[in-house]
Design a protein around this motif. Structure first.
Motif, PDB file in Angstrom:
ATOM      1  N   GLN A  20      10.709  47.730  49.985  1.00  0.00           N
ATOM      2  CA  GLN A  20      12.311  47.314  50.057  1.00  0.00           C
ATOM      3  C   GLN A  20      12.355  46.803  48.884  1.00  0.00           C
ATOM      4  N   THR A  21      11.545  45.764  48.317  1.00  0.00           N
ATOM      5  CA  THR A  21      11.683  45.328  47.039  1.00  0.00           C
ATOM      6  C   THR A  21      11.713  46.261  45.713  1.00  0.00           C
ATOM      7  N   ALA A 262      24.958  40.866  43.873  1.00  0.00           N
ATOM      8  CA  ALA A 262      24.723  39.546  44.348  1.00  0.00           C
ATOM      9  C   ALA A 262      23.239  39.363  44.626  1.00  0.00           C
ATOM     10  N   ILE A 263      22.643  38.266  44.009  1.00  0.00           N
ATOM     11  CA  ILE A 263      21.405  38.139  44.251  1.00  0.00           C
ATOM     12  C   ILE A 263      21.315  36.658  44.780  1.00  0.00           C
ATOM     13  N   ASN A 264      21.077  36.705  45.971  1.00  0.00           N
ATOM     14  CA  ASN A 264      21.192  35.445  46.974  1.00  0.00           C
ATOM     15  C   ASN A 264      20.444  35.561  48.155  1.00  0.00           C
ATOM     16  N   LEU A 265      19.968  34.349  48.651  1.00  0.00           N
ATOM     17  CA  LEU A 265      19.204  34.336  49.778  1.00  0.00           C
ATOM     18  C   LEU A 265      20.232  33.895  50.964  1.00  0.00           C
ATOM     19  N   ARG A 280      16.699  37.829  47.433  1.00  0.00           N
ATOM     20  CA  ARG A 280      15.482  37.514  47.262  1.00  0.00           C
ATOM     21  C   ARG A 280      15.650  36.180  46.184  1.00  0.00           C
ATOM     22  N   LEU A 281      14.462  35.366  46.081  1.00  0.00           N
ATOM     23  CA  LEU A 281      14.586  34.452  45.107  1.00  0.00           C
ATOM     24  C   LEU A 281      15.194  34.726  43.670  1.00  0.00           C
TER      25      LEU A 281
END
Length: 290
Positions: A20-21, A262-265, A280-281
């Motif tokens: 997935q990553t 967007a990169i956000n947990l 993801r972090l």
């Protein structure tokens, strides 16, 4: 997750986290390399790996007591006293924070000419410490102090010496560092603490940041909108966008038809507007910007 054309990419049952990553990285880099000029909006999640905690959890709810409001700060001497007591204890750790991998990656992207603008909702100055030159501090900077009476600006470090002199025997009880540089404290008994005033006019001092309930200086959102004019895509880094000042900028980007990543947990207020969401972090994905 959405594709480049905005269509939803269905999740694959049983897919491993590594796979997935890899899929997210491929989708992101196709966007990143395919567009030259990115407008960046960063939030608290960009600084968590530098030791500054987020305000909110993955559902967008407060993780700490709500920050002091503008109205309470200016109206109540007791609120101001408690704020500066907490700030006196929390400032050394806040000031010692160092940029993380994402701060450094964005600074390199600026040098490479990839950015149409970098706007941060953070007040920690870590983008500048990482080497970013053109940073719009949407909510101000905690390393500056402003007099509400005469407008004098001074260094927060200078005020720290005065706060330590005013409360030399400070002993935090059950202290927890907060995202805005102060700490939660449980005061044990009365404290003889006089709030420092402006050295120029004797007026009321306030950190040079926008408190909740306080209006943004109008030139800041206007400058951010002007930057969007030159952007081909938008990247949100470490923000739930629960604060309207950031969310409205993303709504405007969507109105203009720009791809938004967007990169956000956790959730964001703009999930339905995103082209691609990467949970993801920030530090884990910093190398994807190369």
């Amino acid at each position: 997750m959405h594709g480049d054309d905005g269509d939803l990419i269905p999740a694959t049952p049983g897919i491993t986290d590594a796979a997935q990553t890899a899929a997210l990285k491929t989708a992101f880099q196709a966007l990143w390399q395919g567009r030259r000029r990115w407008w960046i909006l960063t939030g608290a999640g960009c600084s968590t790996e530098a030791g500054i905690p987020c305000y909110r959890d993955r559902q967008g709810a407060w993780q700490h007591p709500a920050p002091v409001t503008w109205q309470d700060f200016v109206r109540s001497p007791a609120v101001r006293q408690r704020y500066w007591m907490r700030s006196r204890l929390g400032w050394p750790r806040f000031a010692a924070a160092r940029p993380g991998l994402m701060h450094e990656a964005l600074a390199r992207a600026e040098v490479a000419g990839r950015l149409a603008g970098l706007v941060t909702q953070n007040v920690d100055g870590l983008h500048q410490r990482a080497g970013s030159l053109e940073v719009l501090d949407l909510h101000g900077r905690l390393d500056r102090v402003r007099c509400l009476d005469c407008g004098d600006l001074s260094a927060r470090e200078r005020l720290q010496a005065r706060l330590e002199q005013a409360w030399p025997d400070a002993l935090p009880v059950g202290s927890v560092v907060r995202p805005d540089g102060d700490v939660d404290i449980q005061a044990s008994g009365a404290v003889d603490f006089e709030i420092p005033s402006c050295e120029q006019c004797g007026g009321m001092l306030k950190p040079d940041v926008v408190f909740f309930g306080e209006r943004l200086p109008p030139d800041r959102p206007q400058r951010a909108l002007e930057q969007l004019e030159a952007a081909e895509a938008v990247l949100v880094v470490g923000s739930s966008l629960m604060v309207y000042s950031g969310y409205r900028l993303i709504r405007e980007a969507a109105r203009r038809g720009l791809p938004i990543v967007a990169i956000n947990l956790g959730v964001t207020r703009a999930d339905e507007l995103l082209t691609l969401k990467i949970e993801r972090l920030c530090g884990e994905t910093a190398s994807w910007l190369e």
